[in-house]
Every structure is written in structure tokens, then in C-alpha cells.
Design a protein around this motif. Structure first.
Motif, PDB file in Angstrom:
ATOM      1  N   UNK A  38      30.914 -36.503 -33.095  1.00  0.00           N
ATOM      2  CA  UNK A  38      29.606 -36.646 -33.406  1.00  0.00           C
ATOM      3  C   UNK A  38      29.560 -37.963 -32.945  1.00  0.00           C
ATOM      4  N   UNK A  39      28.351 -37.524 -31.608  1.00  0.00           N
ATOM      5  CA  UNK A  39      28.479 -38.777 -31.303  1.00  0.00           C
ATOM      6  C   UNK A  39      26.509 -39.028 -30.810  1.00  0.00           C
ATOM      7  N   UNK A  40      26.338 -40.073 -31.747  1.00  0.00           N
ATOM      8  CA  UNK A  40      24.527 -40.834 -31.554  1.00  0.00           C
ATOM      9  C   UNK A  40      24.092 -41.013 -29.841  1.00  0.00           C
ATOM     10  N   UNK A  41      23.052 -40.980 -29.969  1.00  0.00           N
ATOM     11  CA  UNK A  41      22.347 -40.580 -28.251  1.00  0.00           C
ATOM     12  C   UNK A  41      22.732 -41.922 -27.535  1.00  0.00           C
ATOM     13  N   UNK A  42      22.964 -41.788 -26.649  1.00  0.00           N
ATOM     14  CA  UNK A  42      23.698 -43.124 -25.831  1.00  0.00           C
ATOM     15  C   UNK A  42      24.903 -43.215 -25.354  1.00  0.00           C
ATOM     16  N   UNK A  43      25.666 -42.719 -26.250  1.00  0.00           N
ATOM     17  CA  UNK A  43      27.092 -42.447 -26.666  1.00  0.00           C
ATOM     18  C   UNK A  43      27.820 -41.946 -25.056  1.00  0.00           C
ATOM     19  N   UNK A  44      28.815 -42.524 -24.567  1.00  0.00           N
ATOM     20  CA  UNK A  44      29.436 -42.716 -23.077  1.00  0.00           C
ATOM     21  C   UNK A  44      30.939 -41.953 -23.556  1.00  0.00           C
ATOM     22  N   UNK A  45      31.054 -41.489 -24.686  1.00  0.00           N
ATOM     23  CA  UNK A  45      33.106 -40.960 -25.073  1.00  0.00           C
ATOM     24  C   UNK A  45      32.832 -39.653 -25.171  1.00  0.00           C
ATOM     25  N   UNK A  46      33.543 -39.217 -24.841  1.00  0.00           N
ATOM     26  CA  UNK A  46      33.972 -37.656 -24.714  1.00  0.00           C
ATOM     27  C   UNK A  46      34.916 -37.328 -25.248  1.00  0.00           C
ATOM     28  N   UNK A  47      36.075 -36.338 -26.786  1.00  0.00           N
ATOM     29  CA  UNK A  47      37.308 -36.332 -27.211  1.00  0.00           C
ATOM     30  C   UNK A  47      36.917 -35.247 -26.815  1.00  0.00           C
ATOM     31  N   UNK A  48      36.135 -33.882 -25.393  1.00  0.00           N
ATOM     32  CA  UNK A  48      36.810 -32.833 -25.273  1.00  0.00           C
ATOM     33  C   UNK A  48      36.759 -32.031 -26.508  1.00  0.00           C
ATOM     34  N   UNK A  49      35.943 -32.860 -27.545  1.00  0.00           N
ATOM     35  CA  UNK A  49      35.242 -31.841 -29.129  1.00  0.00           C
ATOM     36  C   UNK A  49      34.621 -31.463 -29.452  1.00  0.00           C
ATOM     37  N   UNK A  50      34.050 -30.129 -29.704  1.00  0.00           N
ATOM     38  CA  UNK A  50      33.202 -29.471 -29.971  1.00  0.00           C
ATOM     39  C   UNK A  50      32.104 -30.462 -30.829  1.00  0.00           C
ATOM     40  N   UNK A  51      30.709 -30.627 -30.452  1.00  0.00           N
ATOM     41  CA  UNK A  51      29.742 -31.736 -31.088  1.00  0.00           C
ATOM     42  C   UNK A  51      29.170 -30.867 -32.130  1.00  0.00           C
ATOM     43  N   UNK A  52      29.155 -31.676 -33.189  1.00  0.00           N
ATOM     44  CA  UNK A  52      28.519 -30.689 -34.512  1.00  0.00           C
ATOM     45  C   UNK A  52      27.637 -31.999 -35.439  1.00  0.00           C
ATOM     46  N   UNK A  53      27.020 -31.295 -36.093  1.00  0.00           N
ATOM     47  CA  UNK A  53      26.661 -33.220 -37.263  1.00  0.00           C
ATOM     48  C   UNK A  53      26.945 -32.469 -38.165  1.00  0.00           C
ATOM     49  N   UNK A  54      26.233 -33.688 -39.148  1.00  0.00           N
ATOM     50  CA  UNK A  54      27.881 -33.315 -40.739  1.00  0.00           C
ATOM     51  C   UNK A  54      27.561 -32.274 -40.992  1.00  0.00           C
ATOM     52  N   UNK A  55      25.944 -31.928 -41.403  1.00  0.00           N
ATOM     53  CA  UNK A  55      26.340 -30.062 -41.791  1.00  0.00           C
ATOM     54  C   UNK A  55      26.906 -29.027 -41.445  1.00  0.00           C
ATOM     55  N   UNK A  56      26.713 -29.265 -40.172  1.00  0.00           N
ATOM     56  CA  UNK A  56      27.224 -28.127 -39.312  1.00  0.00           C
ATOM     57  C   UNK A  56      28.750 -28.096 -39.261  1.00  0.00           C
ATOM     58  N   UNK A  57      29.897 -29.903 -38.923  1.00  0.00           N
ATOM     59  CA  UNK A  57      30.638 -29.511 -39.667  1.00  0.00           C
ATOM     60  C   UNK A  57      31.269 -28.943 -40.745  1.00  0.00           C
ATOM     61  N   UNK A  58      31.080 -29.138 -41.969  1.00  0.00           N
ATOM     62  CA  UNK A  58      31.299 -29.014 -43.464  1.00  0.00           C
ATOM     63  C   UNK A  58      31.234 -27.824 -43.196  1.00  0.00           C
ATOM     64  N   UNK A  59      29.789 -26.874 -43.288  1.00  0.00           N
ATOM     65  CA  UNK A  59      30.128 -25.652 -42.767  1.00  0.00           C
ATOM     66  C   UNK A  59      31.373 -24.516 -42.011  1.00  0.00           C
ATOM     67  N   UNK A  60      31.660 -26.065 -40.722  1.00  0.00           N
ATOM     68  CA  UNK A  60      32.605 -25.430 -40.091  1.00  0.00           C
ATOM     69  C   UNK A  60      34.021 -25.790 -40.812  1.00  0.00           C
ATOM     70  N   UNK A  61      34.276 -26.495 -42.499  1.00  0.00           N
ATOM     71  CA  UNK A  61      35.145 -26.734 -42.852  1.00  0.00           C
ATOM     72  C   UNK A  61      35.937 -28.452 -42.790  1.00  0.00           C
ATOM     73  N   UNK A  62      35.024 -29.038 -42.351  1.00  0.00           N
ATOM     74  CA  UNK A  62      35.551 -30.487 -42.519  1.00  0.00           C
ATOM     75  C   UNK A  62      35.087 -31.084 -43.973  1.00  0.00           C
ATOM     76  N   UNK A  63      35.961 -31.941 -43.975  1.00  0.00           N
ATOM     77  CA  UNK A  63      36.423 -32.696 -45.040  1.00  0.00           C
ATOM     78  C   UNK A  63      35.735 -34.062 -45.026  1.00  0.00           C
ATOM     79  N   UNK A  64      35.822 -34.318 -44.163  1.00  0.00           N
ATOM     80  CA  UNK A  64      36.265 -35.990 -44.160  1.00  0.00           C
ATOM     81  C   UNK A  64      35.254 -36.209 -42.610  1.00  0.00           C
ATOM     82  N   UNK A  65      34.187 -37.020 -42.695  1.00  0.00           N
ATOM     83  CA  UNK A  65      33.304 -37.630 -41.235  1.00  0.00           C
ATOM     84  C   UNK A  65      34.365 -39.268 -41.221  1.00  0.00           C
ATOM     85  N   UNK A  66      34.991 -39.287 -39.874  1.00  0.00           N
ATOM     86  CA  UNK A  66      36.310 -40.830 -40.247  1.00  0.00           C
ATOM     87  C   UNK A  66      35.186 -41.466 -38.595  1.00  0.00           C
TER      88      UNK A  66
END
Length: 333
Positions: A38-66
Motif C-alpha cells: 500500500x503506497x501513498x502519493x509520492x512513494x518512491x519505493x516498490x516491493x514488486x507486490x500488487x498495489x491494494x487498498x485496505x478493503x481490497x487487500x482484506x477481500x483478497x485474504x490479508x489479515x494485517x497491515x504492517x
């Protein structure tokens, strides 16, 4: 410590990968637990993972925001409040390794209680840590130390613990920082401990063990850092390491974020580390060098490793680039 996985790794507006050590550490050493970023505007770091908002991540199975970044002072930024509340309302736990307690974020604790999710502050040390005794204890220990922060001490310790176990050695990784604790599920974030108890906390992290057991201890800070040397010294004394692995970035010229402080060379750094370590373990020695050669081409990296080995007369490796067998042999010798 049990953290609900998989994770949505929060990168905020961070521009520098060096300030996203937690996110990269989890991606590299616990990839099965990392679902999205999850990246906010101006973020210059990319982990190579899908970009998801919290609710979409939860629907995809995420259980925690770290929280995967470390802003100045290790403090939660006021601009993150809305995103953290959105994550809580989506049903995600919040996991933080920052100095700011999550419960101090306005409205977050109430929202978490209402949603039935947890706020987990990994950097909160135990309340009953003892002072160090300085007494020699059974077992063997190797500690990663460095010429600066953010150059590979955690990766070095994790790689060595894995390599030692692969060689049939009874070895455990011992976490001393928030990311290491998240990866290992145990440990103490040593830089959050009151100064009088840092060495005692290190004794607890790597307690007495079987004579042939090795604890591979994650290092913190640097003896040559104007802000963090105190943490490094307490850890060095409490660890009572038999072997030190000196971590270094061969292209870094000054300490990260401290441009007035040049990075010491390997030869100048080795002596002070050994002298300080011998206060509690007279047999402490430099057993190997670990180089972060990520900024170098292959041929240049190999040359840098060869130069480092010749400089200190011990094996040198890059934990993400070269084998660790000679380093393991040197530690065990």
C-alpha cells in the motif's frame, strides 16, 4: 509473538528503500506472508507486490497491515491516520515497529475495538528486563556488527543462521530489531530498551544454551554512529559473542543521513569492535566480513569481496550474492 498473516505492507510516502527495511525484510525472508503493498502519493519505493487498498487487500485474504517504513524518529506520521483507520475498519490488524504507540493515534484504538482487531506494537520491550550480570554463559554466539546502519546486519544474521543449520550446526537466529522480531516471531527490539537494561536484554535474547549450540544475533546500529552507538555497545557487551561478522557497504562514503560523518574502513572498524567485545568475552574475534554489494556489478562485487578478505585476513561474503560456507567454517573454527 503471533501475527496474523498474510500482510499488506504499508510504505506511506517513503522515497528511499533504505527507510523501508521492514517491508523489504519481510518480503525477502517471509515472502509467503506478504500479499500486497500500500503506497501513498509520492512513494518512491516498490516491493514488486500488487498495489491494494485496505478493503481490497482484506477481500483478497490479508489479515494485517504492517507498517514497513521508518520515518524520522521512528514516529507514526499524522498523514497516515486516515489510512490506518481505513485498514482497521476493513478488518485488518495493525502491526507497527515504530516508537509511537499505535494507541496514541487519534481514534485508532476505539476503531480497533469496534472492529475487533488488534493493534500490535512490536517495539514494546518486556517490563521486567534485568540488568546484565556479565557472567559467562554456556553456548556459542556470533554477532553481526557494522560500520553504519542499514547495510545488512539483519540479512547477514538470517543468512548465516540458515547456512549453519544447512551445515548441520545447531543454530538459531536471535532478533534484536522490530523486523527481525516480525520474521522470527520472537526477540526484543533492543533500541526501545532503557539504557541501563540493554546489555541485560541481550543476555535474555541469547541465554545460556547447550555447549555446541550457536545463537546468531542480529546487530543494531554502529559503534561509530553519533546517534546509535550506545545501543550497539550495550548489545555488544550483553551478547558475549565468540565471533563477530563485520558488515560494510564498500561504496558508502558517509553515514546514512549524517553526511558529516564518514564511514570507517574495515581495518579502522575492526579494532574498536574487538576491544569492546572483549570486555565480556576475552576471546572475541572478527571471524568474517559481510559486504552489501547491491550497488556493484558482478565483477566489481567479487573484487570488493576479495579486497575485504585480504584487508582483514578472514573470509568475506555477500549474504544475497555469494555462498556462506567459508564464513561458516571460519565462525566454527
Amino acid at each position: 509473538m503471533r501475527l496474523r498473516a498474510p500482510y499488506l505492507l504499508f510504505l506511506g510516502e517513503e522515497a528511499s528503500p533504505l527507510k523501508a527495511k521492514t517491508a523489504f525484510g519481510l518480503r525477502d525472508w517471509a515472502p509467503e506472508r506478504c500479499l500486497a503493498q500500500l503506497r501513498m502519493p509520492g512513494c518512491g519505493v516498490d516491493l514488486g507486490l500488487p498495489d491494494l487498498a485496505p478493503r481490497a487487500a482484506a477481500q483478497a485474504g490479508a489479515r494485517a497491515l504492517v507498517i514497513g517504513v521508518t520515518p524520522p524518529g521512528g514516529r507514526i506520521q499524522t498523514g497516515w491516520t486516515a489510512v490506518l483507520r481505513e485498514a482497521v475498519e476493513a478488518g485488518l490488524d495493525i502491526v507497527s515497529g515504530l516508537h509511537t504507540p499505535l494507541e496514541s493515534v487519534p481514534g485508532l484504538a476505539e476503531a480497533a475495538r469496534a472492529a475487533g482487531v488488534a493493534l500490535v506494537d512490536v517495539r514494546r520491550p518486556p517490563d521486567d528486563l534485568p540488568r546484565a550480570t556479565g557472567r559467562r554463559r554456556s553456548g556459542r554466539r556470533v554477532l553481526a556488527v557494522g560500520t553504519d546502519c542499514a547495510l545488512g546486519k539483519k540479512y547477514t544474521a538470517l543468512a548465516l543462521a540458515r547456512a549453519m543449520r544447512g551445515a548441520g550446526v545447531d543454530a538459531d537466529f536471535r532478533a534484536t530489531g522490530q523486523t527481525g522480531v516480525m520474521i522470527a516471531g520472537r526477540g526484543i527490539a533492543i533500541d526501545a530498551v532503557v539504557a541501563d537494561f540493554i546489555a541485560g536484554a541481550a543476555e535474555c535474547i541469547a541465554p545460556a544454551a547447550a555447549p555446541e549450540h550457536w545463537d546468531v544475533i542480529e546487530g543494531q546500529g554502529s559503534l561509530f554512529h553519533p546517534a546509535y552507538a550506545g545501543v550497539t555497545l550495550g548489545l555488544l557487551h550483553g551478547a558475549q559473542a565468540d565471533a563477530l561478522v563485520l558488515c560494510h557497504d564498500p561504496v558508502r562514503r558517509h553515514l546514512v543521513s549524517w553526511p558529516d560523518y564518514p564511514v570507517r574502513g574495515l581495518r579502522d572498524a575492526a579494532g574498536p569492535y574487538v576491544e569492546a567485545a572483549r570486555l565480556t568475552n576475552p576471546g572475541a574475534r572478527i571471524a568474517a566480513v559481510s559486504l552489501n554489494t547491491s550497488a556493484l556489478a558482478e565483477a566489481d562485487a567479487l573484487q570488493a569481496l576479495d579486497d575485504a578478505a585480504r584487508t582483514l585476513g578472514v573470509p568475506a561474503f555477500d549474504p544475497l550474492r555469494t555462498p556462506a560456507d567459508r564464513v561458516v567454517a571460519s565462525i566454527l573454527s
